[in-house]
Motif scaffolding. Structure first.
Motif, PDB file in Angstrom:
ATOM      1  N   ARG A 484       0.833  -1.198   0.000  1.00 24.25           N
ATOM      2  CA  ARG A 484       0.000   0.000   0.000  1.00 24.25           C
ATOM      3  C   ARG A 484       0.870   1.251   0.000  1.00 24.25           C
ATOM      4  O   ARG A 484       0.650   2.196  -0.746  1.00 24.25           O
ATOM      5  CB  ARG A 484      -0.922  -0.021   1.221  1.00 24.25           C
ATOM      6  CG  ARG A 484      -1.909   1.155   1.265  1.00 24.25           C
ATOM      7  CD  ARG A 484      -2.881   1.023   2.423  1.00 24.25           C
ATOM      8  NE  ARG A 484      -2.201   1.057   3.713  1.00 24.25           N
ATOM      9  CZ  ARG A 484      -1.941  -0.004   4.471  1.00 24.25           C
ATOM     10  NH1 ARG A 484      -2.339  -1.202   4.061  1.00 24.25           N
ATOM     11  NH2 ARG A 484      -1.307   0.089   5.620  1.00 24.25           N
ATOM     12  N   THR A 485       1.883   1.256   0.887  1.00 19.99           N
ATOM     13  CA  THR A 485       2.859   2.343   0.928  1.00 19.99           C
ATOM     14  C   THR A 485       4.239   1.722   1.074  1.00 19.99           C
ATOM     15  O   THR A 485       4.487   0.994   2.036  1.00 19.99           O
ATOM     16  CB  THR A 485       2.592   3.298   2.103  1.00 19.99           C
ATOM     17  OG1 THR A 485       1.250   3.790   2.010  1.00 19.99           O
ATOM     18  CG2 THR A 485       3.564   4.474   2.052  1.00 19.99           C
ATOM     19  N   LEU A 486       5.112   2.021   0.134  1.00 19.33           N
ATOM     20  CA  LEU A 486       6.445   1.424   0.094  1.00 19.33           C
ATOM     21  C   LEU A 486       7.489   2.469   0.468  1.00 19.33           C
ATOM     22  O   LEU A 486       7.497   3.576  -0.076  1.00 19.33           O
ATOM     23  CB  LEU A 486       6.727   0.885  -1.313  1.00 19.33           C
ATOM     24  CG  LEU A 486       8.137   0.363  -1.600  1.00 19.33           C
ATOM     25  CD1 LEU A 486       8.442  -0.844  -0.732  1.00 19.33           C
ATOM     26  CD2 LEU A 486       8.274  -0.004  -3.075  1.00 19.33           C
ATOM     27  N   GLY A 487       8.369   2.129   1.404  1.00 23.06           N
ATOM     28  CA  GLY A 487       9.498   2.982   1.741  1.00 23.06           C
ATOM     29  C   GLY A 487      10.794   2.289   1.363  1.00 23.06           C
ATOM     30  O   GLY A 487      10.860   1.059   1.301  1.00 23.06           O
ATOM     31  N   PHE A 488      11.839   3.076   1.106  1.00 27.52           N
ATOM     32  CA  PHE A 488      13.123   2.476   0.759  1.00 27.52           C
ATOM     33  C   PHE A 488      14.246   3.380   1.243  1.00 27.52           C
ATOM     34  O   PHE A 488      14.069   4.589   1.427  1.00 27.52           O
ATOM     35  CB  PHE A 488      13.245   2.227  -0.751  1.00 27.52           C
ATOM     36  CG  PHE A 488      13.113   3.464  -1.599  1.00 27.52           C
ATOM     37  CD1 PHE A 488      14.234   4.188  -1.974  1.00 27.52           C
ATOM     38  CD2 PHE A 488      11.866   3.907  -2.021  1.00 27.52           C
ATOM     39  CE1 PHE A 488      14.128   5.323  -2.754  1.00 27.52           C
ATOM     40  CE2 PHE A 488      11.749   5.043  -2.808  1.00 27.52           C
ATOM     41  CZ  PHE A 488      12.880   5.759  -3.173  1.00 27.52           C
ATOM     42  N   SER A 521       3.378   6.351   7.074  1.00 25.71           N
ATOM     43  CA  SER A 521       3.680   5.021   7.575  1.00 25.71           C
ATOM     44  C   SER A 521       3.679   4.058   6.405  1.00 25.71           C
ATOM     45  O   SER A 521       2.918   4.212   5.449  1.00 25.71           O
ATOM     46  CB  SER A 521       2.655   4.594   8.627  1.00 25.71           C
ATOM     47  OG  SER A 521       1.353   4.578   8.068  1.00 25.71           O
ATOM     48  N   CYS A 522       4.544   3.045   6.460  1.00 18.27           N
ATOM     49  CA  CYS A 522       4.726   2.109   5.359  1.00 18.27           C
ATOM     50  C   CYS A 522       4.375   0.705   5.826  1.00 18.27           C
ATOM     51  O   CYS A 522       4.623   0.336   6.974  1.00 18.27           O
ATOM     52  CB  CYS A 522       6.174   2.132   4.871  1.00 18.27           C
ATOM     53  SG  CYS A 522       6.776   3.766   4.387  1.00 18.27           S
ATOM     54  N   ASP A 523       3.815  -0.076   4.911  1.00 17.79           N
ATOM     55  CA  ASP A 523       3.601  -1.478   5.246  1.00 17.79           C
ATOM     56  C   ASP A 523       4.737  -2.357   4.740  1.00 17.79           C
ATOM     57  O   ASP A 523       4.840  -3.517   5.118  1.00 17.79           O
ATOM     58  CB  ASP A 523       2.257  -1.979   4.722  1.00 17.79           C
ATOM     59  CG  ASP A 523       2.100  -1.768   3.217  1.00 17.79           C
ATOM     60  OD1 ASP A 523       2.888  -1.002   2.648  1.00 17.79           O
ATOM     61  OD2 ASP A 523       1.190  -2.378   2.632  1.00 17.79           O
ATOM     62  N   ALA A 541       9.359   4.052  10.420  1.00 21.47           N
ATOM     63  CA  ALA A 541       8.424   4.186   9.305  1.00 21.47           C
ATOM     64  C   ALA A 541       7.402   3.059   9.245  1.00 21.47           C
ATOM     65  O   ALA A 541       6.282   3.264   8.772  1.00 21.47           O
ATOM     66  CB  ALA A 541       9.210   4.236   7.989  1.00 21.47           C
ATOM     67  N   LEU A 542       7.773   1.870   9.697  1.00 26.56           N
ATOM     68  CA  LEU A 542       6.893   0.716   9.543  1.00 26.56           C
ATOM     69  C   LEU A 542       5.692   0.804  10.470  1.00 26.56           C
ATOM     70  O   LEU A 542       5.826   1.110  11.659  1.00 26.56           O
ATOM     71  CB  LEU A 542       7.669  -0.570   9.832  1.00 26.56           C
ATOM     72  CG  LEU A 542       8.401  -1.223   8.663  1.00 26.56           C
ATOM     73  CD1 LEU A 542       9.176  -2.435   9.143  1.00 26.56           C
ATOM     74  CD2 LEU A 542       7.433  -1.625   7.563  1.00 26.56           C
ATOM     75  N   GLU A 543       4.543   0.491   9.938  1.00 28.44           N
ATOM     76  CA  GLU A 543       3.356   0.390  10.772  1.00 28.44           C
ATOM     77  C   GLU A 543       3.312  -1.002  11.394  1.00 28.44           C
ATOM     78  O   GLU A 543       3.966  -1.933  10.902  1.00 28.44           O
ATOM     79  CB  GLU A 543       2.109   0.655   9.937  1.00 28.44           C
ATOM     80  CG  GLU A 543       1.913  -0.332   8.797  1.00 28.44           C
ATOM     81  CD  GLU A 543       0.744   0.025   7.907  1.00 28.44           C
ATOM     82  OE1 GLU A 543       0.195  -0.896   7.266  1.00 28.44           O
ATOM     83  OE2 GLU A 543       0.381   1.210   7.858  1.00 28.44           O
TER      84      GLU A 543
END
Length: 652
Positions: A484-488, A521-523, A541-543
């Protein structure tokens, strides 16, 4: 045929008739970048440039510059200690000539770029269009040329005298740079510089140039400090950007191996290193070693280890390695007998790196005998046939007619070297053409909306080209196929970031240590070659219930953070992550064929069985089986992926 660019014959320099196609491609690429640039000098030498093509660009284009010039067929050579200078090379096969670009984003003078100026932006604002390229304003061009001759060169060569005279006539009328030059070196030396050129007193130029250098003021940092730092940086030497080819040459004596490689080393402008193996050649200690049991074999082992280490070291340092003789000589009939010789030959194949290009020089036996007068024409012809048969069985083998003149042979081989060197750049150009938004961060406001629109219309997974799928293999290790939401974070390449944004147009790059993604927030969070601080940012950042994916390599020389994949697994476990798993990227992250769970010995053994046909596959498999038996395989995994889930409550 060149590209015609007619213009009035006014200003500095003669009228241009044409531009070399390779240079014209550079101009087109820069024009298409929407950033300002100009040709500093040398517009009368564009048909087939004998010297550097000097270009000034806006600093905003630098993140994309390598890619832009790769589309024009140029390869970058990294040269630390040259200020803002960037050097790019291209070999024109049709002309048998190298073309060099010298691109700068700042205007600095001196042999070590120690005398800096703020003039770059001003000159770009005042640039003048000449056909397909841009030139400085005539007054700017005049002053820049004179300063180049006095501050950089310290003199005026005979072929530069007409240009210098034309520049002095224009500079005598003043110009916007003129006053800035007077503030830096004084009005007297500036007037003397112009008068010397106008009066033709060129023998006095070196003395005036020395006084101007000594009088220079302004520019921020001390020129002496800048020169010292750049002088030190240059000692590391130039490096080819990206993969550097190793060229090996095989042939009997008299075929011209050494002549060819010495010529390439002298004439190819890329950073090259010549390595002579000569494992089985004669030496001054042969008589003594021959009386010692195993003496000659010991000499072979020393030479092959030394040559193999040098070749690998030079390649790691970004040099094109030119290897005279290769380990494949051991495969020829009559290369040696006895068990010790067989062991040393096998060791040669294991220690000496395999060449990317293996050239077999083809010369009739009679011609080789005429050249060196050694052995006999019949024996040399027999060896020639052995080499030709071997060339057909070895990877990268190419036969070159070396009976022709040495210059013709060198020209053919230079083309082969350039072809090998530019293959990686050609792959990047193909990727860039298929995905215009993935080339860099210079204009993200243009690239990202296009990717977002494509993802919305066709779906992120369908928008990915096949060559980008391997960058997203980690998705199949997680229960969340479409985040849904990607962080890197970490060392994420431009191509990988493009793939991530096609997967999730709203993907966010995490901030520095101790910061999350600006309240989002990232999944799923992907970390590539991260440090400890990136793991901390991922935790913020992680939920709850989100997944972290760490792509890492074994690095025993790493100064901080885990040095092994087992270390990364333990790091996540200590931070409270659950369901932590470790996977081996076989053979590596760049060419992942399998994602092998390290906890499964059966999967590891099956993967090793599939790789016995690769070079040294059996030896590597034996080492891996030993590591499995000792329960240290997770310490030995060279490159892999570690995944973990943040707990629903609490956690990292």
């Amino acid at each position: 045929m060149g590209v015609l660019n007619n213009r009035p014959a006014d200003g500095i320099g003669a009228e241009i008739l044409c531009v070399h196609p390779r240079v014209a491609a550079v101009f087109d690429a820069l024009n298409g970048s929407n950033w300002s640039w100009l040709l500093l000098r040398g517009e009368d030498d564009l048909a087939l440039p004998a010297g550097d093509v000097d270009i000034l660009v806006d600093s905003g284009v630098l993140p994309r510059l390598d890619e832009l010039l790769a589309t024009a067929g140029f390869c970058r050579v990294l040269a630390p200690g040259h200020g803002s200078h960037r050097f790019y090379f291209c070999y024109s096969v049709d002309d048998g000539a190298w073309i060099k670009l010298d691109v700068v984003s700042d205007l600095a003078f001196g042999p070590y770029q120690q005398w800096r100026t703020p003039w770059a932006a001003r000159c770009l604002r005042r640039r003048v269009r000449h056909g397909s390229y841009w030139m400085p304003d005539p007054a700017d061009q005049a002053w820049l040329l004179l300063l180049h001759l006095f501050m950089d060169k310290g003199g005026i060569s005979p072929e530069r005298q007409p240009l210098a005279l034309a520049a002095a006539r224009t500079a005598a009328d003043g110009g916007r740079i003129a006053e800035s030059v007077r503030r830096r070196v004084g009005a007297g030396p500036v007037a003397e510089m112009v008068d010397l050129v106008l009066d033709g007193r060129l023998d006095e130029v070196p003395a005036t140039a020395a006084r101007m250098r000594a009088a220079w003021r302004g520019g921020g940092l001390s020129p002496r400090l800048i020169a010292g730092v750049n002088r030190l940086l240059r000692r590391s030497g130039a490096q080819v950007r990206g993969h550097t080819p190793l060229l090996g040459v095989m042939a009997p004596d008299g075929a011209g191996k050494t002549t060819l490689l010495n010529g390439l080393h002298a004439d190819v402008p890329l950073p090259t290193k010549y390595v002579y193996m000569g494992l089985w050649g004669a030496g001054p200690w042969d008589e003594v070693l021959g009386r010692i049991p195993g003496g000659r074999t010991g000499k072979k082992i020393y030479r092959l280890v030394r040559g193999g280490v040098l070749a690998r070291f030079y390649r790691r340092m970004g040099k094109v390695v030119l290897m005279d003789r290769v380990a494949y000589d051991a495969l020829l009939g009559g290369s040696g007998g006895g068990p010790l010789a067989g062991m040393s030959n096998a060791l040669a194949l294991a220690v000496i790196p395999a060449p990317d290009v293996l050239l077999v020089l083809d010369v009739p036996g009679a011609v080789m005998f005429e050249r060196k007068g050694e052995h006999s024409p019949e024996l040399l012809e027999s060896w020639r046939q052995d080499y030709l048969q071997l060339a057909g069985r070895l990877p990268g083998g190419r036969v070159v007619d070396a009976a022709q003149a040495a210059e013709a042979v060198q020209r053919v081989v230079t083309g082969i070297v350039w072809e090998t060197l530019s293959q990686a750049a050609g792959t990047r150009r193909a990727h860039s053409r298929r995905h215009p938004g993935g080339g860099g961060s210079a204009a993200p406001e243009k690239a990202d909306p296009v990717a977002a629109e494509a993802a919305q219309e066709t779906g992120a997974a369908e928008a990915l080209a096949l060559h980008l799928w391997h960058l997203l293999d980690w998705r199949f290790l997680l229960p969340i196929l479409q985040p849904r939401t990607l962080g890197f974070a970490g060392q994420v390449s431009q191509e990988t970031e493009s793939a991530l944004r096609l997967l999730d147009p709203e993907a966010v790059r995490l901030g520095g240590p101790g910061s999350g993604p600006d309240g989002a927030s990232c999944d799923v969070v992907l970390l590539a070659s991260p440090g400890r601080s990136h793991v901390e940012s991922a935790g913020l950042a992680l939920e709850p219930g989100g997944w972290i994916c760490v792509e890492a390599s074994r690095s025993l020389l790493q100064r901080s953070g885990p040095r092994t994949l087992r270390g990364w697994k333990r790091t996540l476990e200590r931070r409270g992550y659950q369901d932590v798993n470790l996977y081996w990227n076989a053979p590596n992250r760049d060419r992942t064929a399998r994602l092998v769970p390290v906890r499964s010995a059966v999967a590891i053994r099956d993967t090793l069985a599939l790789r016995k046909d690769v070079r040294f596959g059996s030896l590597k498999a034996a080492a891996a089986h030993l590591a499995l038996a000792l329960h240290v395989f997770d310490l030995m995994v060279p490159e892999g992926t570690v995944t973990g889930r943040r707990p629903e409550r609490g956690g990292p």
